[in-house]
Write a protein that holds these residues in place. Structure first.
Motif, PDB file in Angstrom:
ATOM      1  N   ILE A 127      39.980  51.351  -0.725  1.00 24.02           N
ATOM      2  CA  ILE A 127      38.329  51.754  -0.660  1.00 24.02           C
ATOM      3  C   ILE A 127      37.715  50.342  -0.993  1.00 24.02           C
ATOM      4  N   ARG A 128      38.125  49.509  -1.733  1.00 25.16           N
ATOM      5  CA  ARG A 128      37.584  47.994  -1.659  1.00 25.16           C
ATOM      6  C   ARG A 128      37.384  47.489  -0.534  1.00 25.16           C
ATOM      7  N   LYS A 129      38.443  47.441   0.542  1.00 25.80           N
ATOM      8  CA  LYS A 129      38.500  46.668   1.420  1.00 25.80           C
ATOM      9  C   LYS A 129      37.556  47.148   2.479  1.00 25.80           C
ATOM     10  N   PHE A 130      37.144  48.434   2.315  1.00 24.03           N
ATOM     11  CA  PHE A 130      36.270  48.962   3.429  1.00 24.03           C
ATOM     12  C   PHE A 130      34.709  49.060   3.007  1.00 24.03           C
ATOM     13  N   GLU A 131      34.432  48.321   1.792  1.00 21.16           N
ATOM     14  CA  GLU A 131      32.904  48.442   1.285  1.00 21.16           C
ATOM     15  C   GLU A 131      32.079  47.781   2.225  1.00 21.16           C
ATOM     16  N   ASN A 132      32.392  46.835   3.284  1.00 17.44           N
ATOM     17  CA  ASN A 132      31.622  46.244   4.240  1.00 17.44           C
ATOM     18  C   ASN A 132      31.783  47.054   5.671  1.00 17.44           C
ATOM     19  N   ARG A 133      32.676  48.149   5.468  1.00 17.39           N
ATOM     20  CA  ARG A 133      32.911  48.772   7.007  1.00 17.39           C
ATOM     21  C   ARG A 133      33.040  50.301   6.723  1.00 17.39           C
ATOM     22  N   PRO A 134      31.935  50.830   6.032  1.00 11.12           N
ATOM     23  CA  PRO A 134      31.942  52.216   5.574  1.00 11.12           C
ATOM     24  C   PRO A 134      32.170  53.150   6.607  1.00 11.12           C
ATOM     25  N   ASP A 135      31.800  52.726   8.289  1.00 11.58           N
ATOM     26  CA  ASP A 135      32.099  53.637   9.341  1.00 11.58           C
ATOM     27  C   ASP A 135      33.501  53.921   9.413  1.00 11.58           C
ATOM     28  N   ASP A 136      34.251  52.685   9.514  1.00 13.01           N
ATOM     29  CA  ASP A 136      35.629  53.081   9.530  1.00 13.01           C
ATOM     30  C   ASP A 136      36.401  53.811   8.375  1.00 13.01           C
ATOM     31  N   PHE A 137      35.971  53.656   7.073  1.00  9.47           N
ATOM     32  CA  PHE A 137      36.282  54.413   5.984  1.00  9.47           C
ATOM     33  C   PHE A 137      36.157  55.833   6.299  1.00  9.47           C
ATOM     34  N   ILE A 138      34.759  56.160   6.446  1.00 13.41           N
ATOM     35  CA  ILE A 138      34.300  57.455   6.630  1.00 13.41           C
ATOM     36  C   ILE A 138      35.016  58.050   7.798  1.00 13.41           C
ATOM     37  N   ARG A 139      35.387  57.402   8.973  1.00 16.42           N
ATOM     38  CA  ARG A 139      35.927  57.818  10.004  1.00 16.42           C
ATOM     39  C   ARG A 139      37.407  58.378   9.526  1.00 16.42           C
ATOM     40  N   PHE A 140      38.135  57.929   9.058  1.00 19.35           N
ATOM     41  CA  PHE A 140      39.407  58.054   8.490  1.00 19.35           C
ATOM     42  C   PHE A 140      39.293  59.336   7.589  1.00 19.35           C
ATOM     43  N   THR A 141      38.528  59.290   6.539  1.00 19.90           N
ATOM     44  CA  THR A 141      38.418  60.140   5.562  1.00 19.90           C
ATOM     45  C   THR A 141      37.908  61.806   6.257  1.00 19.90           C
ATOM     46  N   ALA A 142      37.144  61.528   7.209  1.00 28.41           N
ATOM     47  CA  ALA A 142      36.602  62.734   8.188  1.00 28.41           C
ATOM     48  C   ALA A 142      37.772  63.280   8.735  1.00 28.41           C
ATOM     49  N   SER A 143      38.534  62.448   9.442  1.00 27.79           N
ATOM     50  CA  SER A 143      39.485  62.886  10.334  1.00 27.79           C
ATOM     51  C   SER A 143      40.640  63.450   9.484  1.00 27.79           C
ATOM     52  N   ALA A 144      41.041  62.993   8.115  1.00 28.28           N
ATOM     53  CA  ALA A 144      41.795  63.624   7.411  1.00 28.28           C
ATOM     54  C   ALA A 144      41.472  64.898   6.956  1.00 28.28           C
ATOM     55  N   ASN A 145      39.888  64.848   6.474  1.00 25.97           N
ATOM     56  CA  ASN A 145      39.592  66.196   6.064  1.00 25.97           C
ATOM     57  C   ASN A 145      39.512  67.513   7.333  1.00 25.97           C
ATOM     58  N   ASP A 146      39.322  67.002   8.534  1.00 29.17           N
ATOM     59  CA  ASP A 146      39.318  68.057   9.663  1.00 29.17           C
ATOM     60  C   ASP A 146      40.708  68.462   9.674  1.00 29.17           C
ATOM     61  N   LEU A 147      41.696  67.710   9.468  1.00 32.31           N
ATOM     62  CA  LEU A 147      43.091  68.121   9.605  1.00 32.31           C
ATOM     63  C   LEU A 147      43.450  69.339   8.578  1.00 32.31           C
ATOM     64  N   LEU A 148      43.004  68.763   7.389  1.00 29.30           N
ATOM     65  CA  LEU A 148      43.140  69.772   6.153  1.00 29.30           C
ATOM     66  C   LEU A 148      42.353  71.099   6.392  1.00 29.30           C
ATOM     67  N   ARG A 149      40.982  70.986   6.900  1.00 20.63           N
ATOM     68  CA  ARG A 149      40.342  72.307   7.274  1.00 20.63           C
ATOM     69  C   ARG A 149      40.855  73.195   8.153  1.00 20.63           C
ATOM     70  N   LYS A 150      41.481  72.511   9.423  1.00 21.76           N
ATOM     71  CA  LYS A 150      42.042  73.288  10.433  1.00 21.76           C
ATOM     72  C   LYS A 150      43.425  73.996   9.817  1.00 21.76           C
ATOM     73  N   THR A 151      44.174  73.348   8.862  1.00 21.71           N
ATOM     74  CA  THR A 151      45.081  73.930   8.020  1.00 21.71           C
ATOM     75  C   THR A 151      44.743  75.176   7.320  1.00 21.71           C
ATOM     76  N   ILE A 152      43.600  75.410   6.691  1.00 22.76           N
ATOM     77  CA  ILE A 152      43.113  76.140   5.875  1.00 22.76           C
ATOM     78  C   ILE A 152      42.841  77.512   6.739  1.00 22.76           C
ATOM     79  N   LEU A 153      42.089  77.075   7.844  1.00 23.52           N
ATOM     80  CA  LEU A 153      41.913  78.117   9.025  1.00 23.52           C
ATOM     81  C   LEU A 153      43.044  78.705   9.449  1.00 23.52           C
TER      82      LEU A 153
END
Length: 189
Positions: free
Chosen positions: A35-61
């Motif tokens: 998380i600390r490595k991405f403090e200056n690159r929030p877009d990359d951090f959000i992109r990774f977490t969003a893709s992971a959450n989307d994968l989990l959301r699809k599994t729930i559905l």
């Protein structure tokens, strides 16, 4: 459920109900050093977490769950609402097991991509250490529309929501694990 709502044949589906609901609370746990490595690159951090959450959301559905988003990027899922389904506890547990597999596969893919010649911008090998915390609970709850106007969401209110979230926070002590209440444990003994 959505097709029934769109055709009008399920106009009462989103009315409030009180029934046994199985709740899954999960959250990705990404190491603090990553998380600390991405403090200056929030877009990359959000992109990774969003893709992971989307994968989990699809599994729930895929396991007949209803997805709800909670605070700080965690996901809540409900089984047995808005429609009654057979074996909601079993489906929720199968979903939890698949979520652990999903995160393990995601970690393997991150490692493979990070070591390949064409390293993606925003991909960091540290993301491979991502784990998941999961809590499961099942009790009688109220479910239905909560809020007004544009802030009206379908939600579940009851002890199962709080218990699943509390169990999830305990899961962080054990790594990628599933912690259940006694109702879920007894149902799957």
């Amino acid at each position: 459920t959505m097709s029934r709502l769109q055709t009008g044949s399920g106009h009462r589906l989103l009315n409030g109900v009180r029934r046994e609901v199985t709740v899954l609370s999960c959250r990705l746990r990404i190491p603090q050093e990553v998380i600390r490595k991405f403090e200056n690159r929030p877009d990359d951090f959000i992109r990774f977490t969003a893709s992971a959450n989307d994968l989990l959301r699809k599994t729930i559905l895929a396991h007949q769950g209803t997805v709800d988003f909670g605070e700080d990027g965690r996901l809540l899922a409900y089984w047995n609402v808005p429609e009654k389904i057979e074996h909601p506890v079993e489906k929720a547990c199968a979903c939890a097991l698949q979520m652990i597999d999903d995160i393990n596969t995601l970690s393997d893919n991150v490692q493979t991509a990070a070591f390949s010649q064409s390293r993606n911008r925003g991909l960091d090998i540290g993301f491979a250490d991502t784990t998941i915390e999961i809590g499961l609970s099942s009790t009688m709850c109220f479910a239905g529309p909560v809020g007004r106007g544009s802030r009206n969401n379908y939600s579940v209110i009851g002890d199962a929501v709080g218990i699943a979230s509390a169990l999830r926070t305990r899961a962080n002590m054990y790594g990628p694990t599933i912690i259940t209440d006694d109702i879920v444990f007894d149902a799957l003994r």
